[in-house]
Design an enzyme around this catalytic site. Structure first.
Site: not given
Ligand code: PGA
Length: 253
Positions: A9-11, A97, A99, A169, A175, A215, A236-237
């Site tokens: 997930n590049w966001k 998601h 977010e 999640e 994150g 994470s 993500g990250g």
């Protein structure tokens, strides 16, 4: 056999050029996926076509959008419909998601409409659920996540629920560098599978992939993905760093 999936997930990260380079670096690793494995890149809308053309050459590598509209079409400036994604041969879309829920006010009932849009256009929703720290601390996370599923997914018939991928999640792990322990992940995944089994039967529940997100890193993916009910991750990250994501792909069962 349900699919084992590493989803990136590049966001809202990376320029187009950085995205191209990241994909090149990942493909340079030349990881052949088994039939039951899949790698999915959820990229920003303007990168979908580029990513699709990079992935279509390679078996079981796929592209996903990070969101879509709950509406068919019309005067909704800035929105992207599931039909538009379908017209680009995009076969996956992240839905719900945390977010999006938190910053864009997406509710369980709105998300049920987005799920319907995806299915109508043959797009597999990667449906996200998960509780906040406050909910985890009050010990009602199982009921909370169960309600997210019930209100957004349980209107689906047996044929359609089989087309969903679920991503658990926990918000407190996204994150933050604070991963759920593999025991916590396994416990929630087993709970989700039992909720699916109660609603749709064991046969269907055991075929639905449930990914863990929050994470996931190169150094914990193997342990998390090793849990019997964890079918890979939504990352993500660590998906923004080629060598880390390569390691995560290699950690799939
Ligand atoms: P993270 O994000 O891996 O950076 O925690 C996961 C996600 O939000 O999908």
């Amino acid at each position: 056999m349900r699919k084992q999936i590493a989803a990136a997930n590049w966001k809202m990260n990376l320029t187009f050029q950085q995205g191209e380079k990241l994909l090149d670096d990942i493909f340079d690793a030349g990881i052949d996926l088994a039939t039951h494995q899949q790698v999915i890149f959820a990229v920003p809308f303007p990168y979908l076509l580029m990513t699709r053309s990079e992935t279509e050459e390679v078996k079981n590598y796929e592209v996903a959008a990070q969101n879509c509209s709950d509406k068919d079409s019309g005067a909704y400036t800035g929105e992207v419909s599931a039909e538009m994604l379908h017209s680009l041969a995009v076969n996956f879309c992240i839905i719900g998601h945390s977010e999006r829920r938190e910053y864009f006010g997406e509710t369980n009932s709105l998300l049920s409409e987005k799920v319907n849009q995806c299915l109508k256009f043959n797009i597999t929703p990667i449906f996200c659920c998960g509780e906040s720290l406050a909910i985890r601390e009050s010990g009602i996370q199982n009921e909370f996540v169960q309600t997210q599923l019930r209100e957004s997914l349980f209107h689906l018939n047996e044929e359609n629920i089989k087309r969903i991928v679920i991503a658990y999640e926990p918000i407190w792990a996204i994150g933050t560098g604070k991963t759920a322990s593999s025991a916590q992940a396994q416990e929630m995944h087993a709970h989700l599978r039992s909720v699916l089994a109660k609603q749709y039967g064991n046969g269907i529940a055991k075929d639905i992939s449930i990914l863990y997100g929050g994470s996931v890193k190169a150094n914990n993916a193997k342990e998390l993905f090793g849990c019997p009910d964890v079918d890979g991750g939504l990352v993500g990250g660590a998906s923004l760093v080629a060598k880390d994501f390569i390691e995560i792909i290699r950690s799939l069962k």
